[in-house]
Design a protein around this motif. Structure first.
Motif, mmCIF file in Angstrom:
data_model
loop_
_atom_site.group_PDB
_atom_site.id
_atom_site.type_symbol
_atom_site.label_atom_id
_atom_site.label_comp_id
_atom_site.label_asym_id
_atom_site.label_seq_id
_atom_site.Cartn_x
_atom_site.Cartn_y
_atom_site.Cartn_z
ATOM 1 N N VAL A 78 -4.483 36.610 37.820
ATOM 2 C CA VAL A 78 -5.657 37.485 37.809
ATOM 3 C C VAL A 78 -6.583 37.004 36.698
ATOM 4 O O VAL A 78 -6.123 36.590 35.624
ATOM 5 N N VAL A 79 -7.887 37.046 36.964
ATOM 6 C CA VAL A 79 -8.871 36.713 35.933
ATOM 7 C C VAL A 79 -9.804 37.903 35.739
ATOM 8 O O VAL A 79 -9.994 38.719 36.642
ATOM 9 N N GLU A 80 -10.364 37.982 34.546
ATOM 10 C CA GLU A 80 -11.323 39.041 34.218
ATOM 11 C C GLU A 80 -12.443 38.456 33.379
ATOM 12 O O GLU A 80 -12.213 37.591 32.508
ATOM 13 N N VAL A 81 -13.654 38.927 33.633
ATOM 14 C CA VAL A 81 -14.829 38.456 32.898
ATOM 15 C C VAL A 81 -14.892 39.136 31.541
ATOM 16 O O VAL A 81 -14.788 40.377 31.453
ATOM 17 N N ASP A 82 -15.058 38.344 30.483
ATOM 18 C CA ASP A 82 -15.118 38.921 29.143
ATOM 19 C C ASP A 82 -16.551 39.336 28.787
ATOM 20 O O ASP A 82 -17.463 39.270 29.615
ATOM 21 N N SER A 107 -3.972 41.710 28.339
ATOM 22 C CA SER A 107 -4.936 41.173 27.380
ATOM 23 C C SER A 107 -5.536 39.922 28.009
ATOM 24 O O SER A 107 -5.045 39.428 29.028
ATOM 25 N N LEU A 108 -6.605 39.413 27.415
ATOM 26 C CA LEU A 108 -7.268 38.241 27.971
ATOM 27 C C LEU A 108 -6.811 36.977 27.278
ATOM 28 O O LEU A 108 -6.662 36.942 26.052
ATOM 29 N N GLY A 109 -6.589 35.915 28.088
ATOM 30 C CA GLY A 109 -6.165 34.630 27.567
ATOM 31 C C GLY A 109 -7.282 33.601 27.629
ATOM 32 O O GLY A 109 -8.458 33.919 27.407
ATOM 33 N N ALA A 114 -20.902 40.401 35.160
ATOM 34 C CA ALA A 114 -20.711 41.578 34.322
ATOM 35 C C ALA A 114 -19.314 41.621 33.732
ATOM 36 O O ALA A 114 -18.329 41.239 34.383
ATOM 37 N N GLU A 115 -19.220 42.101 32.511
ATOM 38 C CA GLU A 115 -17.924 42.255 31.852
ATOM 39 C C GLU A 115 -17.032 43.188 32.678
ATOM 40 O O GLU A 115 -17.476 44.221 33.183
ATOM 41 N N GLY A 116 -15.775 42.813 32.821
ATOM 42 C CA GLY A 116 -14.813 43.637 33.525
ATOM 43 C C GLY A 116 -14.590 43.278 34.981
ATOM 44 O O GLY A 116 -13.630 43.761 35.596
ATOM 45 N N LEU A 117 -15.476 42.434 35.575
ATOM 46 C CA LEU A 117 -15.229 41.990 36.942
ATOM 47 C C LEU A 117 -13.897 41.227 36.991
ATOM 48 O O LEU A 117 -13.564 40.472 36.074
ATOM 49 N N ARG A 118 -13.145 41.445 38.060
ATOM 50 C CA ARG A 118 -11.830 40.808 38.187
ATOM 51 C C ARG A 118 -11.693 40.127 39.545
ATOM 52 O O ARG A 118 -12.384 40.479 40.508
#
Length: 355
Positions: A141-145, A162-164, A191-195
């Motif tokens: 899974v990825v998430e935009v910081d 947490s984000l890597g 946008a921050e939080g997009l996954r």
């Protein structure tokens, strides 16, 4: 891309792999998947009967080979393969050979005609059927910081994230093509939080499964979404005892995510809805005639129950919205070309509580 971090944190893909298939993994528990949710296989025997009809169509396209394989990929406890073999007419059953592909141990009392394997048998001729298998192929899974950068999501055994590191390489290329995390014309940064879930391991797993088939048809059945309508915050979730729950990679729950079936499709593949596929294979939710109630009440009750089960299997907003990715290998696709393509827009989570 970094997959491990200090403090026991790692990407969702290795964490899910251990939680589902490790020594104490969810899919190795004695109750099996049916103890926590039911798929189309568990919802009605009509599903296996329809798959048996599809196997017969494949048999005809193959000119009735001496040995006709049915490969149940992600077989659970062998429910589907056993039911399909029983639903075949005698002439076809005499040539049929069942293969259950599953990491868990072979269940006691399984039909002796079924071979239990950890991987698909190579070079067989027939039908390979993967019902809700791809959704349990682990993915990262990825998430935009806060700076608009997609980063790998790390998770510990308790489910705390947490984000890597930033996403790169083949994973970044897959996201760009199949699940782009983009901004707006006014703000080009996402946008921050997009996954998103990186479906590349599923693409690879499906290609490998299809490659194992000598001639015949491969079918993957799953809930999913299309490239034009990916869910903005991903779909990763957990299931335990018939209820959706937070995904915790400790072996206590199923961990699943919707499938980008359009990305999995190989050249020549076709994506249709379960509703259309099952109707073509004879599953109809139409109510029986009331006249039958007066002439044969028992038959009417049976037909009414069957109509209810058929309606569940083909329901909009539920099981009927599943996608069937059909991939012929060395034969024409036995499902009619007139079936409409499935758009695979955003679909609800449709694993059902166990009975």
């Amino acid at each position: 891309m970094e997959r491990e971090a200090a403090g026991g944190r790692r990407g969702w893909r290795p964490a899910t792999e251990e939680a589902l298939y490790g020594p104490r993994g969810f899919y190795r528990r004695p109750e099996g998947p049916a103890g926590h949710f039911r798929t189309s296989v568990h919802a009605s025997p009509l599903f296996a009967e329809a798959v048996a009809r599809l196997l017969r169509l494949v048999d005809e396209a193959l000119a009735r080979p001496a040995e006709l394989a049915f490969v149940d990929l992600g077989a659970g406890r062998g429910e589907l393969v056993g039911a399909v073999l029983k639903a075949l007419p005698a002439e076809v059953a005499s040539r049929a050979r069942g293969y259950a592909v599953e990491r868990a141990a072979r269940p006691a009392g399984l039909d002796h005609r079924i071979e239990w394997l950890p991987e698909p048998p190579p070079g067989v001729t027939g039908l390979l059927f993967a019902n809700e298998w791809l959704d349990n192929v682990p993915v990262d899974v990825v998430e935009v910081d806060a700076h608009g950068v997609p980063r790998l999501v790390l998770v510990d055994a308790a489910g705390t994230e947490s984000l890597g590191e930033p996403v790169g390489g083949a994973d970044a290329r897959w996201l760009e093509k199949w699940w782009p995390l983009t901004g707006t014309p006014d703000d080009p940064l996402p946008a921050e939080g997009l996954r998103a879930e990186i479906g590349l391991p599923r693409d690879t797993a499906w290609a490998s499964a299809v490659a194992a088939l000598g001639r015949g048809l491969a079918v993957a059945v799953d809930y999913g979404h299309g490239v034009g309508a990916r869910p903005p915050f991903g779909t990763l979730t957990g299931f335990r005892e018939g209820r959706e729950t937070a995904p915790v990679p400790d072996g206590s729950c199923d961990i699943t995510a919707h499938v980008a079936l359009d990305a999995c499709a190989l050249p020549g593949g076709r994506l249709v809805s379960q509703r259309d596929a099952l109707r073509t294979l004879g599953v109809s939710g139409g109510r029986p005639s009331l006249a039958l109630a007066s002439t044969d009440p028992a038959a009417y009750v049976r037909a009414l129950a069957g109509a209810g089960e058929a309606a569940e299997l083909t329901a909009r907003g539920g099981l009927g919205d599943f996608g069937w990715l059909t991939q012929p290998v060395g034969i024409p696709n036995p499902l009619p070309a007139s079936l409409p393509a499935s758009p695979q827009g955003p679909l609800p989570e449709t694993k059902q509580p166990s009975a």
